[in-house]
Motif scaffolding. Structure first.
Motif, PDB file in Angstrom:
ATOM      1  N   GLY A   1       6.795  50.358 -20.326  1.00 50.51           N
ATOM      2  CA  GLY A   1       6.321  51.399 -19.440  1.00 50.51           C
ATOM      3  C   GLY A   1       6.759  52.792 -19.817  1.00 50.51           C
ATOM      4  N   ASP A   2       7.569  52.935 -20.841  1.00 45.73           N
ATOM      5  CA  ASP A   2       7.947  54.268 -21.288  1.00 45.73           C
ATOM      6  C   ASP A   2       7.355  54.484 -22.688  1.00 45.73           C
ATOM      7  N   ASP A   3       7.741  55.566 -23.360  1.00 50.15           N
ATOM      8  CA  ASP A   3       7.224  55.756 -24.719  1.00 50.15           C
ATOM      9  C   ASP A   3       7.738  54.688 -25.675  1.00 50.15           C
ATOM     10  N   GLY A   4       8.901  54.149 -25.373  1.00 47.00           N
ATOM     11  CA  GLY A   4       9.474  53.075 -26.181  1.00 47.00           C
ATOM     12  C   GLY A   4      10.418  52.271 -25.317  1.00 47.00           C
ATOM     13  N   ALA A   5      10.844  51.140 -25.852  1.00 47.42           N
ATOM     14  CA  ALA A   5      11.860  50.343 -25.176  1.00 47.42           C
ATOM     15  C   ALA A   5      13.211  50.654 -25.796  1.00 47.42           C
ATOM     16  N   ILE A   6      14.273  50.370 -25.047  1.00 48.50           N
ATOM     17  CA  ILE A   6      15.625  50.531 -25.578  1.00 48.50           C
ATOM     18  C   ILE A   6      16.322  49.174 -25.527  1.00 48.50           C
ATOM     19  N   LEU A   7      16.892  48.796 -26.656  1.00 46.32           N
ATOM     20  CA  LEU A   7      17.542  47.493 -26.791  1.00 46.32           C
ATOM     21  C   LEU A   7      18.978  47.679 -27.247  1.00 46.32           C
TER      22      LEU A   7
ATOM     23  N   CYS B   1      11.023  62.960 -20.421  1.00 48.13           N
ATOM     24  CA  CYS B   1      10.275  63.396 -21.614  1.00 48.13           C
ATOM     25  C   CYS B   1       9.168  62.391 -21.903  1.00 48.13           C
ATOM     26  N   ILE B   2       8.043  62.906 -22.404  1.00 46.04           N
ATOM     27  CA  ILE B   2       6.904  62.073 -22.798  1.00 46.04           C
ATOM     28  C   ILE B   2       6.193  62.819 -23.911  1.00 46.04           C
TER      29      ILE B   2
ATOM     30  N   VAL C   1      19.451  55.643 -30.699  1.00 49.95           N
ATOM     31  CA  VAL C   1      20.065  56.686 -29.858  1.00 49.95           C
ATOM     32  C   VAL C   1      21.503  56.270 -29.554  1.00 49.95           C
TER      33      VAL C   1
ATOM     34  N   LEU D   1      15.965  49.222 -21.506  1.00 45.28           N
ATOM     35  CA  LEU D   1      14.760  49.806 -20.916  1.00 45.28           C
ATOM     36  C   LEU D   1      13.566  49.018 -21.433  1.00 45.28           C
TER      37      LEU D   1
ATOM     38  N   VAL E   1      15.677  51.854 -30.346  1.00 44.88           N
ATOM     39  CA  VAL E   1      14.458  52.288 -29.657  1.00 44.88           C
ATOM     40  C   VAL E   1      13.270  51.757 -30.446  1.00 44.88           C
TER      41      VAL E   1
ATOM     42  N   GLY F   1      19.220  57.715 -24.511  1.00 43.46           N
ATOM     43  CA  GLY F   1      17.782  57.736 -24.718  1.00 43.46           C
ATOM     44  C   GLY F   1      17.062  58.480 -23.599  1.00 43.46           C
ATOM     45  N   LEU F   2      16.045  59.255 -23.959  1.00 45.64           N
ATOM     46  CA  LEU F   2      15.216  59.946 -22.966  1.00 45.64           C
ATOM     47  C   LEU F   2      14.185  58.970 -22.403  1.00 45.64           C
ATOM     48  N   SER F   3      13.804  59.180 -21.162  1.00 46.38           N
ATOM     49  CA  SER F   3      12.734  58.361 -20.591  1.00 46.38           C
ATOM     50  C   SER F   3      11.828  59.251 -19.750  1.00 46.38           C
ATOM     51  N   ARG F   4      10.787  58.635 -19.195  1.00 45.16           N
ATOM     52  CA  ARG F   4       9.849  59.381 -18.357  1.00 45.16           C
ATOM     53  C   ARG F   4      10.334  59.518 -16.919  1.00 45.16           C
ATOM     54  N   SER F   5      11.381  58.839 -16.580  1.00 44.35           N
ATOM     55  CA  SER F   5      11.643  58.572 -15.165  1.00 44.35           C
ATOM     56  C   SER F   5      12.713  59.434 -14.503  1.00 44.35           C
TER      57      SER F   5
ATOM     58  N   ALA G   1       9.855  61.348 -28.386  1.00 46.55           N
ATOM     59  CA  ALA G   1       9.851  61.403 -26.924  1.00 46.55           C
ATOM     60  C   ALA G   1      11.039  60.673 -26.304  1.00 46.55           C
ATOM     61  N   MET G   2      11.619  59.731 -27.046  1.00 47.52           N
ATOM     62  CA  MET G   2      12.790  58.990 -26.554  1.00 47.52           C
ATOM     63  C   MET G   2      14.102  59.629 -27.012  1.00 47.52           C
TER      64      MET G   2
END
Lengths: 310, 310
Positions: A32-38, B213-214, B142, A29, B47, B147-151, B82-83
């Motif tokens: 654009g979100d609260d964090g990135a996922i790697l 989630c945000i 995570v 990810l 994250v 992982g949670l996202s906004r989308s 939030a993630m």
């Protein structure tokens, strides 16, 4: 009721100038979100480092935006090389005094160029108002237990560097108008200052080979001192063996070239130790020995020991 | 020849004020090398998020060093919540105008307190000279794919928040001397401003439950707008259901309380969506609905939509 999205606000600026720089094999990810996922590979460990550059301290106020961006990312990435890490991703906390479209466009060019050169997608960031400052955090990965550190050098090891030293300091002097000479030499040196090339491939190749490794940011003698202290050994640097470029020699006398080579800093060349008799890595130079004891001994006197911020 | 280590230089300052904050279960190699090395568990993803705070923009110039440190770390950590991430480690790029021992001692207190409260060891950093700025990068983990996202919000989902809103904005007004009332209410609000508590446990509990989630940093309506845009849905907020604390109500009239609750920002409460009929998470409040469409609808008029930096 719709919250407005006026052009020029931070979200619009981020969308416009910092988007689509987040593509990479490890990116699950992106922005654009609260964090990135790697995602790391199995049995990999995360390597992380952060470097800040402040206008007027780490680069002259006349520096162009793309130059600033490239150099800041390169400097931070060099720490991944020193740890033997493969690049995974970076984040950028950018503070700037005003949102100038022309400036941001040029900044993005340098940023994108560094991201491509070092395979380091930009997966997060923050844009705030204030004096121009870049805090670049880089993340990499190493097979578990294979990360290089400063602390493994042993008496008997040989001390190596991965390239010529002093060019970045001379390049800065050219940029500042304090040093001049043949154009081709000037260009070569300023390129070393603006576009240092972190030794990522060498760093990975040194995993399991080098006993200790550090990158030259503060200056050779200062950084060797860090390595010696962390390893609990003494380092002996043969000044005459420290490689200098022809461009550096073309623009300076012997004493100045030596000062910059030993103490100029910001070359982002790797300095590492190998057990005695280890084969020479391509393009690297042996410059001294590790012995029992502490501190750094150099068979030349220099006056400057590396940059200190306080 | 020994490179000098004068007291007061950056290395000495780092050793003195930023050491021994790097202990944690995931830390393989802490501070003091070119980078830190962190271990994730098998099948975990990384994250990462970065937040910058600038004096005079994100905190008043009168803020105490320990307050600044705690709040900056808490704000950044809220992105991990939030993630849905468990905290792993953080790095700090600190820019300050002078190295003042008293200041740094107090700064360390707040930093250490946040590190302990959020289980987020400090594994790297950088100290440079300039206007007071903190760039905090947080790293969490995570389980892969969780992982949670906004989308992910869908029409029919319910919109929830994890706590009262508006307190941080009111707390800042108290700090600035623009709002006053009973001391106990003032103290409660200023504490919400200086020491926000990221909802880490809730974030982890929402994995596999929440569809999106945000965290509330820009203000409820602004952040719900981010969530709605990322999810491609419309969000409807029932202003009367947005929880307000008794402290906020004690110090403000109804209109001001509502403005701050809807648009004040920096509460670092989670806002998330759950499928219809999902059980209410402890201490959380349903505040609206997700429907087909786009944008945010709120049944009250407010004038401020969240802080914009540019």
């Amino acid at each position: 009721m719709q919250p407005p999205e006026p052009p020029g606000d931070e979200f619009a600026l981020i969308a416009r100038f910092f988007s689509e720089l987040d593509q990479g094999a490890s990116v699950v990810l992106g922005n654009g979100d609260d964090g990135a996922i790697l995602a790391l590979a199995d049995h990999e460990q995360l390597v992380v480092s952060v470097d800040t550059m402040v206008q007027g301290v780490h680069f002259p106020v006349t520096a162009g935006p793309s130059q600033i961006a490239y150099r800041a990312v390169a400097a931070a990435t060099s720490d991944l090389a020193a740890m033997g890490a493969r690049p995974v991703a970076m984040t950028l906390a950018l503070t700037l005094s005003e949102a100038n479209e022309h400036w941001l466009k040029d900044f993005r060019l340098g940023l994108a160029s560094a991201i491509e050169d070092f395979s380091l997608p930009l997966v997060g960031g923050d844009l705030t108002r204030g004096d121009l400052t870049l805090a670049v955090q880089v993340m990499g990965a190493v097979p578990a237990g294979m990360g290089l550190s400063r602390s493994g050098a042993r008496a008997g090891d040989e001390l190596w560097v991965s390239g010529c030293l002093g060019d970045a300091a001379a390049g800065l002097a050219v940029v500042l108008g304090e040093l001049s000479g043949p154009q081709v030499s000037q260009d070569s040196l300023t390129k070393k200052f603006w576009r240092p090339q972190p030794a990522l491939a060498l760093g990975e190749a040194l995993r399991g080979q080098a006993t200790a490794c550090i990158d030259i940011s503060d200056g050779l003698l200062a950084d060797v001192a860090h390595l010696a202290r962390a390893s609990g050994v003494r380092a002996e640097v043969a000044a005459g063996r420290v490689p200098q470029s022809s461009a550096l020699r073309a623009l300076t006398d012997e004493a100045q070239a030596l000062r910059w080579a030993l103490a100029g800093g910001e070359d982002y060349v790797l300095c590492f130790t190998l057990p005695p008799g280890a084969p020479a890595p391509d393009g690297c130079f042996p410059i001294g020995q590790i012995t029992a004891g502490e501190g750094v001994y150099c068979d030349a006197e220099v006056e400057v020991y590396g940059y200190r911020h306080f």
